[in-house]
Design a protein around this motif. Structure first.
Motif, PDB file in Angstrom:
ATOM      1  N   ARG A 172      32.626  25.563  52.538  1.00 33.47           N
ATOM      2  CA  ARG A 172      33.079  26.808  51.903  1.00 33.47           C
ATOM      3  C   ARG A 172      32.328  27.034  50.583  1.00 33.47           C
ATOM      4  O   ARG A 172      32.022  28.168  50.220  1.00 33.47           O
ATOM      5  CB  ARG A 172      34.583  26.770  51.630  1.00 33.47           C
ATOM      6  CG  ARG A 172      35.479  26.610  52.855  1.00 33.47           C
ATOM      7  CD  ARG A 172      35.403  27.682  53.949  1.00 33.47           C
ATOM      8  NE  ARG A 172      34.146  27.928  54.615  1.00 33.47           N
ATOM      9  CZ  ARG A 172      33.654  27.274  55.698  1.00 33.47           C
ATOM     10  NH1 ARG A 172      34.320  26.310  56.257  1.00 33.47           N
ATOM     11  NH2 ARG A 172      32.506  27.601  56.227  1.00 33.47           N
ATOM     12  N   LEU A 173      32.051  25.960  49.865  1.00 34.40           N
ATOM     13  CA  LEU A 173      31.282  26.053  48.623  1.00 34.40           C
ATOM     14  C   LEU A 173      29.878  26.586  48.906  1.00 34.40           C
ATOM     15  O   LEU A 173      29.363  27.414  48.151  1.00 34.40           O
ATOM     16  CB  LEU A 173      31.213  24.681  47.947  1.00 34.40           C
ATOM     17  CG  LEU A 173      30.404  24.598  46.661  1.00 34.40           C
ATOM     18  CD1 LEU A 173      30.992  25.503  45.594  1.00 34.40           C
ATOM     19  CD2 LEU A 173      30.340  23.162  46.176  1.00 34.40           C
ATOM     20  N   ILE A 174      29.269  26.141  49.990  1.00 31.70           N
ATOM     21  CA  ILE A 174      27.951  26.662  50.391  1.00 31.70           C
ATOM     22  C   ILE A 174      28.055  28.182  50.594  1.00 31.70           C
ATOM     23  O   ILE A 174      27.196  28.938  50.151  1.00 31.70           O
ATOM     24  CB  ILE A 174      27.448  25.980  51.681  1.00 31.70           C
ATOM     25  CG1 ILE A 174      27.225  24.485  51.474  1.00 31.70           C
ATOM     26  CG2 ILE A 174      26.201  26.672  52.225  1.00 31.70           C
ATOM     27  CD1 ILE A 174      26.122  24.109  50.541  1.00 31.70           C
ATOM     28  N   GLY A 175      29.123  28.635  51.244  1.00 32.31           N
ATOM     29  CA  GLY A 175      29.325  30.078  51.444  1.00 32.31           C
ATOM     30  C   GLY A 175      29.450  30.830  50.137  1.00 32.31           C
ATOM     31  O   GLY A 175      28.897  31.925  49.986  1.00 32.31           O
ATOM     32  N   LEU A 181      28.952  28.729  39.538  1.00 32.78           N
ATOM     33  CA  LEU A 181      30.330  28.941  40.007  1.00 32.78           C
ATOM     34  C   LEU A 181      31.283  28.181  39.075  1.00 32.78           C
ATOM     35  O   LEU A 181      31.697  27.069  39.386  1.00 32.78           O
ATOM     36  CB  LEU A 181      30.504  28.448  41.446  1.00 32.78           C
ATOM     37  CG  LEU A 181      29.703  29.165  42.528  1.00 32.78           C
ATOM     38  CD1 LEU A 181      29.873  28.475  43.870  1.00 32.78           C
ATOM     39  CD2 LEU A 181      30.119  30.629  42.628  1.00 32.78           C
ATOM     40  N   PRO A 182      31.631  28.750  37.956  1.00 35.94           N
ATOM     41  CA  PRO A 182      32.458  28.034  36.963  1.00 35.94           C
ATOM     42  C   PRO A 182      33.775  27.496  37.506  1.00 35.94           C
ATOM     43  O   PRO A 182      34.274  26.492  37.032  1.00 35.94           O
ATOM     44  CB  PRO A 182      32.709  29.090  35.878  1.00 35.94           C
ATOM     45  CG  PRO A 182      31.594  30.064  36.021  1.00 35.94           C
ATOM     46  CD  PRO A 182      31.256  30.098  37.489  1.00 35.94           C
ATOM     47  N   LYS A 183      34.355  28.143  38.510  1.00 40.28           N
ATOM     48  CA  LYS A 183      35.635  27.657  39.046  1.00 40.28           C
ATOM     49  C   LYS A 183      35.415  26.537  40.016  1.00 40.28           C
ATOM     50  O   LYS A 183      36.296  25.866  40.431  1.00 40.28           O
ATOM     51  CB  LYS A 183      36.384  28.798  39.720  1.00 40.28           C
ATOM     52  CG  LYS A 183      36.835  29.833  38.716  1.00 40.28           C
ATOM     53  CD  LYS A 183      37.636  30.923  39.389  1.00 40.28           C
ATOM     54  CE  LYS A 183      38.056  31.950  38.371  1.00 40.28           C
ATOM     55  NZ  LYS A 183      38.858  33.005  38.919  1.00 40.28           N
TER      56      LYS A 183
END
Length: 179
Positions: A74-77, A177-179
């Motif tokens: 999901r992070l890759i997305g 992606l700070p979060k």
């Protein structure tokens, strides 16, 4: 004689538009080569790469949980969306697009469609995950979008792979992606 043909997989063949020839300099300093690939390399030229999204195959195979592997996909997305206006490549373990996270990153085409190159890294000490699929999970999409699939065998004697470069390069994930 009677013959029986068993068709295991069938995909339409497509071809890329003609690329102009690119001459690779023969006198590159060995430390300026990040990696080489010798198996099923498509013809292509991907200039001005700004980011490499790298998933370390050894760490991926070292026993991280199933849920972490799914979150990584999901992070890759999310990175794919964040980097939509940038030039980047994706590098990671095994079969990108596999439905089994043990075999590689469980991503869909929507998770990778903004990249310029999809690199499947096909080795792990001890063989903990499967060989690469050469982009076949979304082959036609890759061809149409001019995304170059490449398989890299980092532990092959014929391959150059500068593991230190990827380990020591600045990690800008928290900035992107700070979060």
């Amino acid at each position: 004689p009677k013959f029986i043909v068993h068709l295991l997989q069938c995909r339409p063949q497509s071809s890329r538009r003609e690329e102009q020839a690119v001459e690779i300099p023969a006198n590159l300093a060995p430390n300026s080569i990040l990696f080489t690939a010798t198996k099923l390399v498509p013809q292509g030229y991907v200039p001005r790469i700004r980011y490499v999204v790298y998933v370390d195959p050894d760490r991926y195979a070292s026993g991280i949980s199933h849920s972490v592997r799914l979150e990584l996909a999901r992070l890759i997305g999310r990175l794919n969306e964040r980097l939509a206006e940038e030039r980047f490549i994706l590098m990671g373990p095994g079969r990108w697009g596999s439905t089994n996270p043990e075999l590689g990153l469980k991503v869909s085409y929507a998770d990778i469609h903004n990249t310029q190159m999809l690199i499947e890294m096909a080795s792990k000490e001890g063989g903990a995950f499967a060989a690469a699929s050469y982009g076949t999970h979304f082959f036609q999409d890759l061809v149409e979008a001019e995304i170059y699939p490449l398989t890299l065998y980092p532990r092959n004697d014929e391959t150059v792979f500068r593991h230190v470069f990827f380990q020591n390069s600045e990690n800008v994930l928290a900035t992107l992606l700070p979060k």
